[in-house]
Design a protein around this motif. Structure first.
Motif, mmCIF file in Angstrom:
data_model
loop_
_atom_site.group_PDB
_atom_site.id
_atom_site.type_symbol
_atom_site.label_atom_id
_atom_site.label_comp_id
_atom_site.label_asym_id
_atom_site.label_seq_id
_atom_site.Cartn_x
_atom_site.Cartn_y
_atom_site.Cartn_z
ATOM 1 N N PHE A 1 3.261 4.340 -4.305
ATOM 2 C CA PHE A 1 2.890 4.139 -3.222
ATOM 3 C C PHE A 1 0.653 4.618 -2.914
ATOM 4 C CE2 PHE A 1 7.573 3.925 -4.084
ATOM 5 C CZ PHE A 1 7.658 3.068 -3.169
ATOM 6 N N LEU A 2 0.997 4.536 -2.301
ATOM 7 C CA LEU A 2 -0.498 5.127 -1.242
ATOM 8 C C LEU A 2 0.015 5.308 -0.212
ATOM 9 C CD1 LEU A 2 -2.826 1.870 -2.496
ATOM 10 C CD2 LEU A 2 -2.906 4.215 -3.398
ATOM 11 N N LEU A 3 -1.066 6.111 0.458
ATOM 12 C CA LEU A 3 -1.180 6.578 2.115
ATOM 13 C C LEU A 3 -1.787 5.560 2.715
ATOM 14 C CD1 LEU A 3 -3.143 10.409 1.444
ATOM 15 C CD2 LEU A 3 -0.302 9.478 2.226
ATOM 16 N N ASN A 4 -1.115 5.498 3.911
ATOM 17 C CA ASN A 4 -1.674 3.894 4.840
ATOM 18 C C ASN A 4 -1.830 4.783 5.958
ATOM 19 O OD1 ASN A 4 -1.838 1.931 6.839
ATOM 20 N ND2 ASN A 4 0.371 1.907 7.403
ATOM 21 N N PRO A 5 -3.357 4.470 5.729
ATOM 22 C CA PRO A 5 -4.744 5.001 6.529
ATOM 23 C C PRO A 5 -4.435 4.379 8.539
ATOM 24 C CG PRO A 5 -5.623 3.142 5.445
ATOM 25 C CD PRO A 5 -4.063 3.124 4.796
ATOM 26 N N ILE B 1 11.205 16.470 2.595
ATOM 27 C CA ILE B 1 11.389 15.551 1.748
ATOM 28 C C ILE B 1 9.551 16.101 1.449
ATOM 29 C CG2 ILE B 1 10.875 13.479 0.195
ATOM 30 C CD1 ILE B 1 13.820 14.567 0.731
ATOM 31 N N ARG B 2 9.324 16.424 -0.127
ATOM 32 C CA ARG B 2 8.104 17.287 -0.252
ATOM 33 C C ARG B 2 6.976 15.841 -1.572
ATOM 34 N NH1 ARG B 2 7.974 22.080 1.973
ATOM 35 N NH2 ARG B 2 9.395 23.262 2.077
ATOM 36 N N THR B 3 8.194 15.492 -2.780
ATOM 37 C CA THR B 3 8.181 14.427 -3.393
ATOM 38 C C THR B 3 8.123 13.067 -3.599
ATOM 39 O OG1 THR B 3 9.070 15.230 -4.839
ATOM 40 C CG2 THR B 3 6.811 16.184 -4.936
ATOM 41 N N LEU B 4 7.717 12.457 -3.843
ATOM 42 C CA LEU B 4 8.711 10.794 -3.984
ATOM 43 C C LEU B 4 8.063 10.287 -5.259
ATOM 44 C CD1 LEU B 4 8.187 9.197 -0.096
ATOM 45 C CD2 LEU B 4 10.362 10.267 -1.254
ATOM 46 N N PRO B 5 9.588 9.765 -6.124
ATOM 47 C CA PRO B 5 8.437 8.783 -6.673
ATOM 48 C C PRO B 5 8.161 7.377 -6.446
ATOM 49 C CG PRO B 5 11.682 8.853 -6.685
ATOM 50 C CD PRO B 5 11.035 9.212 -5.565
ATOM 51 N N GLY B 6 7.287 7.416 -7.590
ATOM 52 C CA GLY B 6 5.911 6.795 -6.859
ATOM 53 C C GLY B 6 4.465 6.904 -6.556
ATOM 54 N N PHE B 7 4.978 8.182 -5.839
ATOM 55 C CA PHE B 7 3.778 8.621 -5.229
ATOM 56 C C PHE B 7 3.267 10.087 -6.736
ATOM 57 C CE2 PHE B 7 1.944 10.762 -2.220
ATOM 58 C CZ PHE B 7 1.296 10.259 -1.584
ATOM 59 N N ASP B 8 1.452 10.187 -6.148
ATOM 60 C CA ASP B 8 1.253 11.331 -7.271
ATOM 61 C C ASP B 8 1.153 12.482 -6.414
ATOM 62 O OD1 ASP B 8 1.188 9.595 -9.245
ATOM 63 O OD2 ASP B 8 -0.570 8.101 -8.744
ATOM 64 N N ILE C 1 5.298 1.342 10.562
ATOM 65 C CA ILE C 1 4.686 2.382 11.045
ATOM 66 C C ILE C 1 4.346 3.336 9.742
ATOM 67 C CG2 ILE C 1 5.486 1.531 12.798
ATOM 68 C CD1 ILE C 1 6.837 4.116 13.656
ATOM 69 N N GLY C 2 5.360 3.582 8.559
ATOM 70 C CA GLY C 2 4.582 4.628 8.115
ATOM 71 C C GLY C 2 3.551 5.034 7.942
ATOM 72 N N PRO C 3 3.334 6.491 7.118
ATOM 73 C CA PRO C 3 2.661 6.531 6.249
ATOM 74 C C PRO C 3 2.261 6.142 4.861
ATOM 75 C CG PRO C 3 4.365 8.594 5.924
ATOM 76 C CD PRO C 3 5.047 7.681 7.230
ATOM 77 N N LEU C 4 3.454 5.510 3.951
ATOM 78 C CA LEU C 4 2.834 4.923 2.982
ATOM 79 C C LEU C 4 2.974 3.289 2.962
ATOM 80 C CD1 LEU C 4 5.648 7.017 0.872
ATOM 81 C CD2 LEU C 4 3.440 7.464 0.824
ATOM 82 N N SER C 5 2.459 2.444 2.030
ATOM 83 C CA SER C 5 1.947 1.608 2.016
ATOM 84 C C SER C 5 2.309 0.948 0.093
ATOM 85 C CB SER C 5 0.466 0.856 2.252
ATOM 86 O OG SER C 5 -0.267 1.323 1.490
ATOM 87 N N PHE C 6 2.794 0.481 -0.222
ATOM 88 C CA PHE C 6 2.767 -0.330 -1.549
ATOM 89 C C PHE C 6 1.807 -0.918 -1.820
ATOM 90 C CE2 PHE C 6 7.373 -1.844 -0.452
ATOM 91 C CZ PHE C 6 8.082 -1.224 -1.748
ATOM 92 N N ASP C 7 1.256 0.074 -3.485
ATOM 93 C CA ASP C 7 0.509 0.110 -4.357
ATOM 94 C C ASP C 7 0.125 -1.361 -4.783
ATOM 95 O OD1 ASP C 7 -1.403 0.082 -5.753
ATOM 96 O OD2 ASP C 7 -1.876 2.411 -6.056
#
Length: 130
Positions: A104-108, A22-29, A87-93
């Motif tokens: 979505f944003l990247l989860n640091p 998966i390279r892209t997801l809806p809601g993630f720029d 634990i994942g690399p995304l979080s809700f914006d």
């Protein structure tokens, strides 16, 4: 390295035809900044039980980092929640999301910064676990 070998021994032998990168997801720029693979693992004599998985490659040192098995999801709860709440690399914006259009944003603080993450989810058919 052993973690990746275990992953491929366990997963790739069972789901060669059903895995996808998966390279892209809806809601993630833009493109995802991490490697996300999804698919199904057949379990049982006839692969009649299907377990859905997410595999996220470590973002730090894929050759050396350990593998974490994360079990989540279940009836009434999407396994996707593990990617954005746990634990994942995304979080809700939350600031820029709408009711039917989450962003979505990247989860640091993602565990994938230091480990591979392999999540399994039970797959239900017709309201019953198969």
């Amino acid at each position: 390295m052993a973690a990746l070998q275990l992953f491929y021994l366990f997963v790739v032998s069972s789901v060669v035809a059903s895995r996808q990168i998966i390279r892209t997801l809806p809601g993630f720029d833009g493109d995802l900044a991490f490697k996300l693979e999804t698919g199904y693992i057949g379990v049982g004599d006839n692969d009649d039980v299907q377990l859905f998985y997410y595999f996220i490659k470590s973002e730090r040192s894929p050759e050396d980092d350990p593998l974490v098995l994360w079990l989540t999801g279940g009836p009434g709860c999407s396994g996707f929640s593990g990617l954005v709440f746990d634990i994942g690399p995304l979080s809700f914006d939350y600031e820029n999301s709408k009711v039917n259009s989450p962003k979505f944003l990247l989860n640091p603080y993602s565990w994938t910064k230091v480990r591979h993450s392999f999540s399994l989810f039970f797959y239900f058919v017709n309201g019953k676990f198969n």
